[in-house]
Each structure stands twice: as structure tokens, then as C-alpha cells.
Design an enzyme around this catalytic site. Structure first.
Site, mmCIF file in Angstrom:
data_model
loop_
_atom_site.group_PDB
_atom_site.id
_atom_site.type_symbol
_atom_site.label_atom_id
_atom_site.label_comp_id
_atom_site.label_asym_id
_atom_site.label_seq_id
_atom_site.Cartn_x
_atom_site.Cartn_y
_atom_site.Cartn_z
ATOM 1 N N CYS A 2 0.823 -1.213 0.000
ATOM 2 C CA CYS A 2 0.000 0.000 0.000
ATOM 3 C C CYS A 2 0.858 1.265 0.000
ATOM 4 C CB CYS A 2 -0.946 0.034 1.191
ATOM 5 S SG CYS A 2 -1.946 -1.432 1.417
ATOM 6 N N ARG A 27 4.633 0.299 -5.761
ATOM 7 C CA ARG A 27 4.477 -0.600 -4.618
ATOM 8 C C ARG A 27 3.423 -1.680 -4.870
ATOM 9 N NH1 ARG A 27 6.489 1.864 0.178
ATOM 10 N NH2 ARG A 27 4.883 0.943 1.497
ATOM 11 N N TRP A 73 -3.139 -2.221 -1.400
ATOM 12 C CA TRP A 73 -2.846 -3.609 -1.763
ATOM 13 C C TRP A 73 -3.670 -4.451 -0.804
ATOM 14 C CZ3 TRP A 73 -0.043 -6.459 -5.298
ATOM 15 C CH2 TRP A 73 0.228 -7.798 -4.976
ATOM 16 N N ASN A 99 -1.715 1.688 6.375
ATOM 17 C CA ASN A 99 -0.954 0.555 5.851
ATOM 18 C C ASN A 99 -0.637 -0.374 7.009
ATOM 19 O OD1 ASN A 99 -0.879 1.871 3.412
ATOM 20 N ND2 ASN A 99 1.264 2.472 3.567
ATOM 21 N N GLY A 100 -0.597 -1.679 6.738
ATOM 22 C CA GLY A 100 -0.249 -2.623 7.783
ATOM 23 C C GLY A 100 -1.350 -3.642 7.986
ATOM 24 N N GLU A 463 15.913 -24.476 -5.845
ATOM 25 C CA GLU A 463 15.533 -23.065 -5.902
ATOM 26 C C GLU A 463 16.752 -22.175 -6.074
ATOM 27 O OE1 GLU A 463 13.315 -19.497 -5.817
ATOM 28 O OE2 GLU A 463 12.885 -21.564 -6.420
ATOM 29 N N LYS A 467 17.271 -19.608 -9.277
ATOM 30 C CA LYS A 467 17.544 -18.170 -9.160
ATOM 31 C C LYS A 467 18.761 -17.778 -10.005
ATOM 32 C CE LYS A 467 14.207 -16.746 -7.053
ATOM 33 N NZ LYS A 467 13.556 -17.745 -7.891
ATOM 34 N N GLU A 470 17.830 -17.857 -13.699
ATOM 35 C CA GLU A 470 16.891 -16.803 -14.078
ATOM 36 C C GLU A 470 17.575 -15.468 -14.330
ATOM 37 O OE1 GLU A 470 12.559 -17.426 -12.089
ATOM 38 O OE2 GLU A 470 14.189 -17.102 -10.675
ATOM 39 N N HIS A 486 25.033 -41.527 -9.280
ATOM 40 C CA HIS A 486 24.139 -42.057 -10.311
ATOM 41 C C HIS A 486 24.137 -41.187 -11.563
ATOM 42 C CE1 HIS A 486 22.392 -45.137 -7.675
ATOM 43 N NE2 HIS A 486 22.546 -44.232 -6.716
ATOM 44 N N LYS A 585 6.549 -11.899 -14.862
ATOM 45 C CA LYS A 585 6.263 -12.083 -13.445
ATOM 46 C C LYS A 585 5.158 -13.102 -13.222
ATOM 47 C CE LYS A 585 6.880 -11.206 -9.133
ATOM 48 N NZ LYS A 585 8.109 -11.715 -8.506
#
Length: 590
Positions: A2, A27, A73, A99-100, A463, A467, A470, A486, A585
Site C-alpha cells: 500500500c 508498490r 494492496w 498501511n499494515g 531453488e 535463481k 533466471e 548415479h 512475473k
């Protein structure tokens, strides 16, 4: 995330305040609104982007020299006009933006409704103007009423409040959510972030947690939560607008990695809601995860966690492959869908199929997204908007939700206690940047990278490799350490960098022996492990962690340094980590 803007000027504020709130669009948001003061509170708000809402209701055509605005948001309640900020009191004398996350809003709302207050939204924020109204009717001015209100709130907040009874001031407060003050000759500003006010002033006061601000056109008073004045430094900002959007960081990815300690706090606040969801589950004897990309790796860790802690058969299915497994579902299967955007096409298609026969749960970052409307149950990750294409803080928040889910399914207080320490562990991980920069410089020209882990940390290896692929375009692979003989061991040559994930725990001895085999073949080792581990002291490049992070918890912390390793390697290769080639995205087409 937000965004808030508030200002008191010697002219009409609406044109300035709307231009300012546009600077916070980065944001991420789903609705926008503005409130100004004349002889009444004037509010305009709507769901959608600023331009879309402005085209419909003309946000700048609203009178008043004092105002507050917000881009939202969604966290509590769908992204609708009714849930958009600002929110007013019953008597429409007080307006608030926030916000929060207010963790105890349900209890506060029930208490206020019993006292006769009427609510118009589903948001947690709306309890704030009603509480302020309650305290002003007890004889308090806006400042003292706001002080009493925030003392009732549990959670995080940055807020701004105005009242027609005191039309010359804005009251703001901050706890665990950013809020700054802008000082200018034409008036003064409150905002969530510096970009909002750069076109008006570069003189900024940074507020700290538990501070309250009284903003007037010619005066700014900062106080602690006992309303004792505090002397604050006025800082001159020399960022350009693009730097300001990134909080001074060179890239969104680095900013978002550094937001992870706060994301941990925010996501852990979902624990009571997850416990409530668990209480509503039907009987099931099998669990399936369905996900893509990074969310798939989070799901793999979920599989290890559920099978070791709950002893329930679990499998992870790539959403794009789901149609080949769908006939195995039944009414005793819980199917968990994980997606950052809530709009991933393959995942949405799979959900619509699964819900015909099985109970469904979605773990999603975007409130009101398509998948949240289809699933039987929804857990929100509370990571806030993520601008960088490579998932960082959203991955971590997905993992925390999975761990909380398992903790409540098993009633495991040990796991809850471990999760409570994550914030401090994550702050420690961020201190490793210089060491990681040096490693990135050394291996920026590598053509191959290997990531090795076992058990809970095999998905972390996957992961970490993803990264690197990417955002650096270096070929990288993650392998379970027990599979080296193996096939993968044939790929190990002199000088190839290998990242070994080696936390304390039952899998340590076997993983350590596997890594020694790799080293014996001339590979350059980068080890993630415990600072108390004396066996790995002879390895040249080490990224060490606090003691006490065992292998079950390690995926939640070690990934931070792997994200930083990928980020700094991309910088060394002069690649923009926020915009990797060929990637988007959110994948919204099959």
C-alpha cells in the site's frame, strides 16, 4: 504494501496529492482513494488503477487544503470500492488511511458493533476511525484519541487521520510500517515512502516505530507514544526518482530481499487464521501440492515437512502436468495450490478440475485474484507486491505459510517456537553480503554451477539453481547429494563451483561425505552451514549461519543467501536482475 500520502498546503491539495500518490504505484495496488477537508469530509475512491478511477470520478476535482490519499494492496477484503481507503467514522467527521495489518481487528470490530458502530467494509482498517470517534466523543482531541486508539491495536500500522473538528492538522503514527514526513515552504507532507514527495520537497524526517506525528501547515511535531516531543533530524534526499522508488537500493530485487525480515513478521501474523482454516478441514488421508516454478520448490519442502511431521502421503505435481494425475483424486484428498499471483493459468485450470472431487486450499499473495475465488480455503502470504521478476520474498512467505499449516495440523509447539526466531536469523543472513559479493566476483565467469542438498534442503538446492539461471543466465542444476554417483558426479571438473547446503541434522554425515567426494575431484566449494561446524573450516569459501538452525528450519533462512548470491552474480555480469530476458512475473496463458 500500500501507499499513504497526506498533506497540508496553502493551496488546493487534490492535484498535488494525486500526483504524489502516483509516485507510489510501483508498490503495487488494486484501488485508490482520497479524502479532503472543507466544512465536511469529501471522499472519492474506487477499485482499479489511478488513471482508471480518475477517468471515472475525477479524483483531483475535490476541494480542500488538507487531505489524505491511499493506494491499497488488499489484505483484508477483496479489492472493491467499499474496501478502498480512506475509511470514515460513523458520524463522517473522521477519515483514516492505513498501511499494515491489525491482527486483533475482529475483536475490536465486535466490541465496537456492540456499542452501536456500523461498518461499511470488510477491512481491518475500518476499526481505526471508529475507535478514534469513540475516544473523541469521550472528550479527547484528535491527537489524544489517536494515541488511545493505537494503544488498542495489535499488529503493524502507518496511519494518517483527519477530522472536521480540527481542520488544521493531520495526525500520523507508525509501528512496523514505514512513514516519513516531508517539510516544505508551501506546507508539510506525510508519506509511506520518499518518491511520493520528491517533486515537492527533498527535506525528509524518518519516523521510527511507536512515534506519533502532528502535522500542521507551518509546524511538525514528532512525539513518542506518551506524546512527549522528540527532536528529529531533517535529512536532505539526493536520490533521483528511480532510486527513490527502490528505497535507495539499486534494484527492486535487492530491496525485496532486504524486506524479508519484515515479511517474516507479517506472514507469521497469519498464524491464527491458518489455525482456524485447519479446524474446518474435512477428513483426508492424502495431500497433493500443485504449483509451478519457484512455488513448486516451496511445495517440495512442504512434501518433506508433511511426510516427516504428519506421516500423511504427499506428492507434488507441476500444474502443467496435472491433467495426467487428476484421475487419482478423491474426496479424501486435500489439494494445495501455491501461486504468487493467484492468476497462473496452469494452476487455475488445475484448481477448477480438482475442486470437483477434492477439498482445495490456495496459498496466494494477491487478495481477490482468480484462484482465491475458486478455492475452498485461502491462506494469504502477506509478502506485499513483488516487482522483481525473480521470486524472493514471496517464496519465503509461501514457505512460512506451509510451515504454519503443518504446525497447526500437528499441534507442534516446537515448530511454532522455531518459526518465532526466523526474524532474527534473517537479519543475520543479510550481514553476509560482503562475503557473498566476493564469491560472486570470483565465479561470475563460470559456465556451470551445481547446488547439492539432501532431504529438506534438496528443494533449496533446486531453488538456488533456478535463481541463478533466471537472472545470471549461467547454467545451474540442483541435485540431491545421494544421487551424485548415479550420474551427476561425471559433470564435476576442476574449478566448477558447487554450492553445498550442509545444516546440522540427521542428514549431515551423508551430505558431508558427498561434498568431500566433490571436492576431491577439484570443484570449488561454497558451503552453507553452521558457524559451529569445525569440519568445514578448511573449505575456502564459507557462508556460515547462527548455531541452532537445524535442517528442518534451514530452508527458510539459507535461501536468503542463495538469493543474494544470484543477485550479486548478475551485477558482476552487468545484467539487470529485475528484468531477466524471456521471463514474465505472472504466467497467465497456458
Amino acid at each position: 504494501m500500500c501507499g499513504i500520502v497526506g498533506c497540508i498546503l496553502n493551496k488546493e491539495v487534490a492535484p498535488t496529492i494525486i500526483e504524489s500518490i502516483k509516485k507510489l504505484e510501483y508498490r503495487g495496488y488494486d484501488s485508490v482513494g482520497i479524502a479532503t477537508l472543507t466544512d465536511k469530509i469529501n471522499v472519492k475512491k474506487g477499485s482499479g488503477k489511478i488513471k482508471e478511477v480518475d477517468d471515472q470520478i475525477h479524483l483531483t476535482e475535490i476541494d480542500g487544503n488538507i487531505g489524505i490519499a491511499h493506494v491499497r494492496w488488499a489484505t483484508h477484503g477483496n479489492p472493491t470500492k467499499e474496501n478502498a481507503h480512506p475509511h470514515n467514522s460513523c458520524d463522517n467527521k473522521i477519515s483514516v488511511v492505513h498501511n499494515g495489518i491489525i491482527e486483533n481487528y475482529k475483536e475490536l470490530r465486535e466490541e465496537l458493533e456492540k456499542e452501536g458502530h456500523t461498518f461499511k467494509s470488510e477491512t481491518d482498517t475500518e476499526v481505526i476511525p471508529h475507535l478514534i470517534e469513540k475516544y473523541t466523543k469521550q472528550g479527547n482531541d484528535l491527537l489524544h484519541a489517536t494515541q488511545k486508539t493505537i494503544n488498542k491495536l495489535i499488529g503493524s500500522y502507518a496511519l494518517a487521520a483527519i477530522s472536521i473538528d480540527e481542520p488544521d492538522k493531520i495526525i500520523g503514527a507508525r509501528k512496523e510500517s514505514p512513514l516519513i514526513v516531508g517539510v516544505s515552504e508551501d506546507g508539510n507532507f506525510l508519506a509511506s515512502d520518499v518518491p511520493a514527495i520528491l517533486n515537492e520537497t527533498r527535506q525528509v524526517i524518518y519516523l521510527d516505530d511507536n512515534e506519533i506525528i502532528q502535522l500542521e501547515k507551518d509546524n511538525v511535531t514528532v512525539m513518542n507514544n506518551q506524546l512527549e516531543p522528540i527532536k528529529k533530524e531533517v535529512v536532505t534526499i539526493d536520490w533521483n526518482p528511480e532510486m527513490a522508488e527502490k528505497g535507495g537500493y539499486p534494484h527492486f530485487m535487492l530491496k525485496e530481499i532486504n524486506e524479508e525480515p519484515q515479511v517474516i513478521k507479517d506472514t507469521l501474523s497469519e498464524s491464527p487464521k491458518i489455525k482456524e482454516i485447519v479446524s474446518k478441514f474435512k477428513n483426508f488421508n492424502r495431500i497433493c501440492f500443485v504449483a509451478c516454478g519457484t512455488s513448486y520448490h516451496a511445495s517440495l519442502i512442504g512434501e518433506y515437512l508433511i511426510e516427516t511431521q504428519l506421516h500423511i502421503p504427499t506428492e507434488v505435481i507441476l500444474a502443467s502436468e496435472f491433467e495426467y494425475f487428476q484421475n487419482t483424486l478423491d474426496d479424501h484428498t486435500l489439494v494445495i495450490f501455491i501461486t504468487q499471483s493467484g492468476e497462473t493459468a496452469d494452476t487455475l485450470k488445475a484448481l477448477k478440475t480438482a475442486k470437483k472431487v477434492s477439498e482445495t486450499l490456495a496459498i496466494v499473495n494477491v487478495v481477490g485474484s482468480s484462484i482465491t475465488r475458486e478455492a475452498d480455503h485461502v491462506i494469504y502470504t502477506r509478502a506485499g507486491p513483488e516487482i522483481g521478476v525473480a521470486a524472493t520474498k514471496t517464496y519465503l512467505s509461501q514457505l512460512i505459510c506451509i510451515y504454519l499449516l503443518v504446525a497447526h495440523l500437528s499441534d507442534d509447539t516446537w515448530l511454532i517456537d522455531k518459526l518465532s526466531k526466523l526474524h532474527d536469523y534473517s537479519l543475520n543472513s543479510l550481514k553476509h553480503e560482503e562475503n557473498i559479493k566476493n564469491i560472486a566476483k570470483k565465479y561470475k565467469s563460470a559456465s556451470d554451477f551445481f547446488y547439492i542438498g539432501r532431504g529438506f534442503n534438496y528443494p533449496t538446492a533446486l531453488e538456488g539453481a533456478l535463481k541463478l539461471k533466471e537472472i545470471t543466465y549461467i547454467h545451474a542444476e540442483g541435485y540431491p547429494s545421494g544421487e551424485l554417483k548415479h550420474g551427476p558426479l561425471a559433470l564435476i571438473d576442476e574449478g566448477i563451483p558447487v554450492v553445498g547446503i550442509l545444516p546440522p541434522g540427521p542428514s549431515y554425515p551423508k551430505t558431508y561425505n558427498n561434498l568431500q567426494e566433490i571436492k576431491a575431484r577439484g570443484a570449488n566449494m561454497i558451503i552453507l552451514g553452521s558457524e559451529e561446524d569445525t569440519q568445514i573450516n578448511q573449505i575456502e569459501n564459507k557462508i556460515l549461519f547462527n548455531p541452532g538452525i537445524d535442517e528442518i528450519i534451514a530452508p527458510l533462512i539459507y535461501i536468503i543467501d542463495l538469493q543474494l548470491l544470484s543477485y550479486y552474480t548478475s551485477i558482476e555480469k552487468k545484467i539487470d536482475p529485475d528484468k531477466p530476458k524471456n521471463l514474465a512475473k505472472s504466467v497467465t496463458v497456458v
